[in-house]
Scaffold this motif. Structure first.
Motif, short mmCIF file in Angstrom:
data_model
loop_
_atom_site.label_atom_id
_atom_site.label_comp_id
_atom_site.label_asym_id
_atom_site.label_seq_id
_atom_site.Cartn_x
_atom_site.Cartn_y
_atom_site.Cartn_z
N GLY A 71 -8.31 -12.73 5.69
CA GLY A 71 -9.33 -12.56 6.74
C GLY A 71 -9.11 -11.31 7.56
N VAL A 72 -8.59 -10.26 6.92
CA VAL A 72 -8.35 -9.02 7.65
C VAL A 72 -9.06 -7.86 6.95
CG1 VAL A 72 -6.14 -9.68 8.66
CG2 VAL A 72 -6.18 -8.65 6.37
N ASP A 73 -9.26 -6.78 7.73
CA ASP A 73 -9.82 -5.57 7.15
C ASP A 73 -8.66 -4.78 6.52
OD1 ASP A 73 -11.91 -3.44 6.88
OD2 ASP A 73 -10.48 -2.36 8.15
N TYR A 74 -8.79 -4.50 5.22
CA TYR A 74 -7.67 -3.90 4.48
C TYR A 74 -7.19 -2.59 5.11
CZ TYR A 74 -4.97 -1.80 0.72
OH TYR A 74 -3.98 -1.20 0.00
N SER A 133 0.85 -1.19 0.00
CA SER A 133 0.00 0.00 0.00
C SER A 133 0.89 1.25 0.00
CB SER A 133 -0.94 -0.01 1.20
OG SER A 133 -0.18 -0.18 2.38
N LEU A 134 1.98 1.21 0.75
CA LEU A 134 2.89 2.35 0.78
C LEU A 134 3.71 2.46 -0.50
CD1 LEU A 134 4.14 2.17 4.47
CD2 LEU A 134 2.42 3.68 3.50
N TYR A 135 4.11 1.30 -1.02
CA TYR A 135 4.85 1.30 -2.29
C TYR A 135 4.02 1.96 -3.39
CZ TYR A 135 6.72 -0.55 -6.66
OH TYR A 135 7.21 -0.66 -7.95
N LEU A 136 2.74 1.61 -3.46
CA LEU A 136 1.90 2.17 -4.53
C LEU A 136 1.67 3.67 -4.34
CD1 LEU A 136 -0.74 -0.64 -5.25
CD2 LEU A 136 1.31 -0.08 -6.55
N ASN A 137 1.58 4.12 -3.11
CA ASN A 137 1.47 5.58 -2.89
C ASN A 137 2.68 6.29 -3.48
OD1 ASN A 137 -0.85 5.26 -1.43
ND2 ASN A 137 0.09 5.59 0.57
N GLU A 138 3.86 5.72 -3.25
CA GLU A 138 5.08 6.35 -3.77
C GLU A 138 5.12 6.24 -5.29
OE1 GLU A 138 6.72 8.23 -1.76
OE2 GLU A 138 5.49 7.43 -0.12
N PHE A 139 4.65 5.11 -5.80
CA PHE A 139 4.62 4.92 -7.25
C PHE A 139 3.79 6.03 -7.91
CE2 PHE A 139 3.95 2.61 -11.25
CZ PHE A 139 5.15 1.93 -11.39
N ALA A 140 2.66 6.34 -7.30
CA ALA A 140 1.80 7.42 -7.83
C ALA A 140 2.53 8.75 -7.76
CB ALA A 140 0.50 7.48 -7.04
N GLU A 163 -6.04 -0.26 -8.37
CA GLU A 163 -5.27 -1.44 -7.98
C GLU A 163 -5.65 -1.94 -6.59
OE1 GLU A 163 -1.29 -1.19 -9.30
OE2 GLU A 163 -0.76 -3.14 -8.46
N VAL A 164 -6.37 -1.09 -5.84
CA VAL A 164 -6.85 -1.51 -4.52
C VAL A 164 -7.68 -2.79 -4.62
CG1 VAL A 164 -8.15 -0.71 -2.52
CG2 VAL A 164 -6.87 0.91 -3.88
N ASP A 165 -8.34 -2.99 -5.75
CA ASP A 165 -9.15 -4.21 -5.92
C ASP A 165 -8.31 -5.46 -5.70
OD1 ASP A 165 -11.38 -2.77 -6.43
OD2 ASP A 165 -11.40 -3.11 -8.60
N ALA A 166 -7.11 -5.46 -6.25
CA ALA A 166 -6.22 -6.62 -6.08
C ALA A 166 -5.86 -6.79 -4.60
CB ALA A 166 -4.96 -6.45 -6.92
N HIS A 167 -5.72 -5.67 -3.92
CA HIS A 167 -5.39 -5.73 -2.49
C HIS A 167 -6.57 -6.24 -1.65
CE1 HIS A 167 -1.71 -2.83 -2.55
NE2 HIS A 167 -1.48 -3.98 -3.14
N TYR A 168 -7.78 -5.86 -2.07
CA TYR A 168 -8.96 -6.36 -1.34
C TYR A 168 -9.07 -7.88 -1.45
CZ TYR A 168 -10.81 -1.88 0.18
OH TYR A 168 -10.96 -0.68 0.83
#
Ligand SMILES: Cc1ncc(CO)c(N)n1
Length: 222
Positions: A93-96, A44-51, A81-86
């Motif tokens: 079994g965790v809340d994203y 999630s942090l990697y993608l923020n930096e990618f953006a 891309e969050v869809d892939a993370h969901y």
């Protein structure tokens, strides 16, 4: 074409990532949940930096269409891309949103992120950064296509993750290749070598990122 050569050169790296435990866990639908959680925290942090790094490329481009495309990609990285993370969060079994709150730049992802930033600040032409970024969509697409070819994913809870990367990366890869191939036509041998090294190194960063997740790598674990 230059990018075709690059892709040929990294085939063994992609093959080796495919055989590593993270991707094998996806294939067999038994990837340990702790590894998935660690991946989500890092990615999630990697993608923020990618953006953000895309945004650094905007001043380096002169064509309107290219700028428009990058704006769309920033949106895709932040919201699509969050869809892939969901899919992964459901599997674990965790809340994203809760799990990513604890994220950090672990050593391997830290190195990868800084590799991209270095190129964005060091070189005026966007191609240097693009070569450091392109393995991000490319490696995932190649892994996903290779997994999908097996045709044994029915009932695998991680199938939507594989489908996501099979279908969403083509247009982006096409754009990135065009920029780099165009620049490569007038680049010096020395510049071509930096482009090549950036691309190869980022493929290795992709391998290390999965292994970091699988091994729950942290700064505490030195
Ligand atoms: C580290 C990494 N590489 C590639 C992708 C695919 O976009 C991703 N989500 N994370």
């Amino acid at each position: 074409m230059f990018t075709r050569q690059l892709k040929k050169e990294v085939e063994p790296i992609i093959e080796s990532i495919y055989n590593d435990p993270f991707i094998q866990g996806i294939i067999h639908g038994d990837l340990k949940k702790e590894a998935v959680k660690h991946y989500l925290k890092a990615d999630s942090l990697y993608l923020n930096e990618f953006a953000k790094i895309y945004s650094l490329l905007i001043p380096k481009l002169n064509d309107r269409e290219g700028i428009q495309f990058l704006l769309g990609q920033i949106d895709f990285v932040m919201n699509g891309e969050v869809d892939a993370h969901y899919t992964l969060a459901d599997y674990a079994g965790v809340d994203y949103k809760t799990v990513i709150e604890e994220g950090e730049w672990y050593p391997s992802s830290d190195h990868y992120i800084k590799h991209m930033y270095y190129n964005a600040y060091r070189y005026s032409d966007a191609s240097f950064t693009i070569c450091a970024m392109a393995p991000c969509p490319y490696v995932y697409q190649q892994l996903a296509l290779k997994i999908a070819e097996r045709n044994d994913l029915e009932g695998n809870p991680l199938k939507p993750w594989v489908d996501f990367y099979c279908t969403n990366m083509d247009e982006l890869i096409g754009h990135l290749d065009r920029w780099v191939d165009e620049f490569s036509e007038t680049a010096s041998d020395e510049e071509l070598n930096i482009l090549r090294k950036n691309f190869v190194e980022s493929c290795i960063h992709e391998k290390r990122f999965f292994n970091m997740s699988y091994n729950i790598e942290t700064w505490e674990g030195y």
